[in-house]
Each structure stands twice: as C-alpha cells, then as structure tokens.
Design a protein around this motif. Structure first.
Motif, PDB file in Angstrom:
ATOM      1  N   LYS A 123       0.834  -1.205   0.000  1.00 39.41           N
ATOM      2  CA  LYS A 123       0.000   0.000   0.000  1.00 39.41           C
ATOM      3  C   LYS A 123       0.871   1.259   0.000  1.00 39.41           C
ATOM      4  N   ALA A 124       1.972   1.210   0.755  1.00 34.83           N
ATOM      5  CA  ALA A 124       2.891   2.347   0.774  1.00 34.83           C
ATOM      6  C   ALA A 124       3.542   2.533  -0.593  1.00 34.83           C
ATOM      7  N   ASP A 125       3.879   1.423  -1.262  1.00 29.89           N
ATOM      8  CA  ASP A 125       4.417   1.517  -2.627  1.00 29.89           C
ATOM      9  C   ASP A 125       3.424   2.229  -3.545  1.00 29.89           C
ATOM     10  N   ASP A 126       2.148   1.875  -3.404  1.00 28.67           N
ATOM     11  CA  ASP A 126       1.118   2.500  -4.248  1.00 28.67           C
ATOM     12  C   ASP A 126       1.050   4.000  -4.003  1.00 28.67           C
ATOM     13  N   ALA A 127       1.149   4.393  -2.732  1.00 31.57           N
ATOM     14  CA  ALA A 127       1.095   5.823  -2.397  1.00 31.57           C
ATOM     15  C   ALA A 127       2.289   6.564  -2.992  1.00 31.57           C
ATOM     16  N   ARG A 128       3.469   5.955  -2.876  1.00 34.05           N
ATOM     17  CA  ARG A 128       4.665   6.606  -3.431  1.00 34.05           C
ATOM     18  C   ARG A 128       4.615   6.643  -4.962  1.00 34.05           C
ATOM     19  N   LEU A 129       4.024   5.610  -5.568  1.00 33.55           N
ATOM     20  CA  LEU A 129       3.853   5.618  -7.026  1.00 33.55           C
ATOM     21  C   LEU A 129       2.993   6.797  -7.463  1.00 33.55           C
ATOM     22  N   LEU A 130       1.921   7.049  -6.747  1.00 32.13           N
ATOM     23  CA  LEU A 130       1.046   8.167  -7.095  1.00 32.13           C
ATOM     24  C   LEU A 130       1.768   9.502  -6.943  1.00 32.13           C
ATOM     25  N   GLU A 131       2.644   9.608  -5.939  1.00 37.62           N
ATOM     26  CA  GLU A 131       3.433  10.829  -5.795  1.00 37.62           C
ATOM     27  C   GLU A 131       4.377  11.025  -6.985  1.00 37.62           C
ATOM     28  N   VAL A 132       4.988   9.928  -7.435  1.00 31.98           N
ATOM     29  CA  VAL A 132       5.855   9.997  -8.612  1.00 31.98           C
ATOM     30  C   VAL A 132       5.064  10.464  -9.829  1.00 31.98           C
ATOM     31  N   LEU A 133       3.850   9.928  -9.992  1.00 37.24           N
ATOM     32  CA  LEU A 133       3.030  10.315 -11.143  1.00 37.24           C
ATOM     33  C   LEU A 133       2.590  11.769 -11.051  1.00 37.24           C
ATOM     34  N   ARG A 134       2.331  12.242  -9.817  1.00 37.02           N
ATOM     35  CA  ARG A 134       1.970  13.654  -9.648  1.00 37.02           C
ATOM     36  C   ARG A 134       3.137  14.549 -10.059  1.00 37.02           C
ATOM     37  N   ASP A 319      -4.177  10.021  -5.269  1.00 37.44           N
ATOM     38  CA  ASP A 319      -2.959  10.181  -4.481  1.00 37.44           C
ATOM     39  C   ASP A 319      -3.336  10.521  -3.043  1.00 37.44           C
ATOM     40  N   PRO A 320      -2.828   9.778  -2.048  1.00 40.65           N
ATOM     41  CA  PRO A 320      -3.174  10.096  -0.652  1.00 40.65           C
ATOM     42  C   PRO A 320      -2.529  11.375  -0.151  1.00 40.65           C
ATOM     43  N   PHE A 321      -1.556  11.903  -0.906  1.00 39.71           N
ATOM     44  CA  PHE A 321      -0.858  13.113  -0.468  1.00 39.71           C
ATOM     45  C   PHE A 321      -1.330  14.322  -1.269  1.00 39.71           C
ATOM     46  N   THR A 322      -1.927  15.273  -0.539  1.00 41.93           N
ATOM     47  CA  THR A 322      -2.319  16.557  -1.120  1.00 41.93           C
ATOM     48  C   THR A 322      -1.491  17.648  -0.460  1.00 41.93           C
ATOM     49  N   VAL A 323      -0.901  18.523  -1.261  1.00 49.42           N
ATOM     50  CA  VAL A 323      -0.082  19.620  -0.733  1.00 49.42           C
ATOM     51  C   VAL A 323      -0.967  20.833  -0.508  1.00 49.42           C
ATOM     52  N   LEU A 324      -0.925  21.361   0.704  1.00 47.51           N
ATOM     53  CA  LEU A 324      -1.658  22.575   1.049  1.00 47.51           C
ATOM     54  C   LEU A 324      -0.717  23.774   1.061  1.00 47.51           C
ATOM     55  N   VAL A 325      -1.233  24.912   0.633  1.00 46.65           N
ATOM     56  CA  VAL A 325      -0.509  26.185   0.737  1.00 46.65           C
ATOM     57  C   VAL A 325      -1.302  27.070   1.686  1.00 46.65           C
ATOM     58  N   ALA A 326      -0.635  27.565   2.722  1.00 46.87           N
ATOM     59  CA  ALA A 326      -1.299  28.408   3.714  1.00 46.87           C
ATOM     60  C   ALA A 326      -0.460  29.657   3.956  1.00 46.87           C
ATOM     61  N   SER A 327      -1.138  30.767   4.242  1.00 45.82           N
ATOM     62  CA  SER A 327      -0.408  32.014   4.485  1.00 45.82           C
ATOM     63  C   SER A 327      -1.217  32.933   5.386  1.00 45.82           C
ATOM     64  N   GLY A 328      -0.523  33.884   5.940  1.00 42.32           N
ATOM     65  CA  GLY A 328      -1.161  34.912   6.749  1.00 42.32           C
ATOM     66  C   GLY A 328      -0.196  36.076   6.937  1.00 42.32           C
TER      67      GLY A 328
END
Length: 350
Positions: A123-134, A319-328
């Motif tokens: 499952k971790a391999d699958d998650a890292r694969l999706l990050e590579v594809l992103r 992809d289980p990993f979504t990057v958030l951008v936050a500011s203030g």
C-alpha cells in the motif's frame, strides 16, 4: 523401416521428446521460482505492472539504493519479464506482455494475486507511485503539453524565478531548510535569506551546495523552528516548507515565526493535508500524518495573523498526499509584495 517396428519407434521418440521438454520446463520453472523468491523483485514487478518507470522513480518508491534497483531490473530483463524503452534521456521499464515463457501459467496466477495484496508495504508503494506520477504531471520538460509534444523553454522552475521579479527585496527565513534547495531558489530574488535547520550535518551539505553555485546572500544557522535564532520583528517572510509535520508542536513553531516577523510580514506554509500513510513515520521521520485544513487555518489565526488563507497547492486523483498552501500576514506596517487584495480577519479555506 519395417512398418511393424514403426509404432514402437515412434513411441520411444515421442517419450524422448516429452522427457526433454519436461526437463527444459523444470529448469525454466526452477529459475523462474528463484527469480521471484525476492520481496523487492516482487514489489518491483507489481509496480511495473501498473506503470512504466525509470530507475530514479523506482529508487524513490522502493527506498533502496539505485544500484540495487538496477541489479534487479537486469535480472528481470534477462528473464524476459521486463522490457526497456528509452524516452527523453531516460530508460523506462515495463512488464513484457509475453514474458515468463514456459512458466507463463504460474506467472499468470501470481500476476492475478499481486494487485489484491493488502500488505502495508505494498500500500505504501502505491502511495509513493502516485506521488511519482503527480511529480511527472507537474514536470513540463519531461512530459510536454497535453498533446504529448515537448515545448522547448516551458519550465516550472523558470516561472517560479520569474515571479520572484515581482517582489521587492526582502529578508526571508527558510525555517527547517534541510539541504537548502528552497533557500537557494529564494536567494535569487531575496535581499537576504536566513536558512535554519536543527541538523549540523544537513547544514554542512547545504553550505557546500551554496558555495558550489556561488550563492553569497544566505546565512546558515543551526536551530529549532520552535525556537528560532532570530530577533523579534526582524524579517519580512518566514517560509515553512514541509517542516511542521516533523516537530512535536506545530502551533508553537507558527507562533515563533510570527514573533520574528516585522509588522506587515508574511508566513508562508507548504504542508501535507491529513492522510493515513503511517509508513512515513519510520521512513521519513514524520511526527504528524499531515494536517486538517481547518487546523492550519486556526493555528495561523491564533498565532496572530490576518488575511489567513489555506488552499490546495497540488494533488492528483487517487494520491493520498495533497499539498496545502497556507499564508497569513502580521498586523501593522506596510505590507510588502502583492497589493490590491483587501485583507479579512479570518480568511478562507479552499
């Protein structure tokens, strides 16, 4: 030949041929079983059944040395299971549809069972694969336009550097700088960069890289992001890129960032949205499995910032990993940089 002897003769020859084929099959099958008797090779085969990948991508996914990946690929290519295709300076590998030879029935049974595996490592391999594809999808140079054609000069890196031309000279802090890649990019447009990390060894490598590139406007400091080695109200921008999930108290780190800001200054955060990939704790040292959008917004607001914004910076379907951008922005003073947007007390989550 006497016709009366033809029957026994043909029978003997047929038996001899069958035994020869049986011996060849057993030898092939034995070699095939030895080939698949390795966990890493099975993981590699499973990945190549999903997507064609290069050595660098497989190294990132599997977490082993590049030399090890190349050795496993060599064995799989020699067996006929894997084929190579060259594109854009890279060699990409995928499973051969007609691979496995005499052991094809056994391979088909194994191939059918691999996608159903529930092992946490797979499952971790699958998650890292999706990050590579992103990351592939975001790489203009490697993948060109949507029509599949390379467009010379199209580059995310060039765009990010061009946007820096819109900013005034700023004193920027890269808190949790790691090996300094973001610090080096910020140094292109900032008046001064202060790069801070808790690891002396990592800072040594970052300094070496800066010297190699001839960058002179970065000051390197050892320190924790929850206790920044900075004077009060001394900097214009504090960057926290994938740093908060490594510390016990992210909210304290944000308060420290605000303390160091001049009035009107900005905190900019890149972080992972909350996810369930527990393998990052052991492999990457993450203390937090990302953060909820609302938690980031609340911490920024409680730290004393205005015009708080949290939005998605990058994601790929599945992809289980979504990057958030936050500011203030810190209250008071003349805000430097982007103008025209009316600040709000709380901001928004998108």
């Amino acid at each position: 030949m006497d016709r009366s002897q033809s029957g026994p003769y043909l029978t003997r020859e047929l038996h001899r041929y069958i035994n020869a084929c049986r011996f060849t099959y057993v030898k092939d099958l034995s070699a095939f079983c030895r080939l698949l008797g390795d966990d890493v090779r099975l993981r590699l085969i499973r990945l190549l059944g999903k997507e064609q990948l290069n050595v660098k991508e497989l190294t990132a996914i599997l977490g082993i040395a590049q030399s090890g990946v190349s050795r496993h690929l060599g064995l799989l290519r020699k067996s006929g299971l894997v084929e190579e295709r060259r594109e854009g300076g890279f060699a990409y590998y995928s499973l051969r549809p007609d691979g496995a030879g005499h052991a094809r029935p056994m391979w088909e049974a194994l191939e059918a069972s691999l996608p159903m595996a529930e092992d946490p490592e797979l499952k971790a391999d699958d998650a890292r694969l999706l990050e590579v594809l992103r990351m592939r999808k975001e790489d203009f140079q490697a993948h060109g336009s949507s029509a599949g054609q390379l467009v010379p000069g199209r580059s995310w890196a060039a765009w990010s550097r061009a946007l820096g031309h819109l900013l005034p000279p700023l004193v920027v802090v890269d808190a949790g700088c790691g090996e300094g890649y973001l610090s080096l990019e910020a140094a292109r447009w900032a008046e001064q960069v202060i790069a801070i990390d808790s690891s002396r060894d990592v800072l040594k490598r970052a300094r070496q890289l800066a010297r190699k590139r001839g960058v002179t406007n970065i000051t390197w400091r050892e320190g924790r992001i929850e206790e920044l080695p900075l004077e009060d109200a001394s900097v214009d921008v504090v960057l926290l890129s994938q740093a908060l999930h490594h510390v016990p108290k992210p909210d304290l780190a944000l308060c420290e960032a605000v303390r160091a800001l001049k009035p009107g200054g900005t905190v900019l955060v890149l972080e992972l949205r909350a996810h369930g990939q527990d393998w990052v704790r052991e492999r990457l040292g993450d203390r937090w499995l990302g953060f909820r959008d609302e938690s980031l917004e609340d911490w920024l607001f409680r730290a004393g910032l205005e015009d708080v914004r949290v939005e998605v910076g990058a994601r790929l379907k599945g992809d289980p990993f979504t990057v958030l951008v936050a500011s203030g922005h810190k209250a008071g003073g003349a805000r430097r940089g982007r103008t025209g947007a009316a600040p709000s007390a709380r901001g928004s989550v998108r």
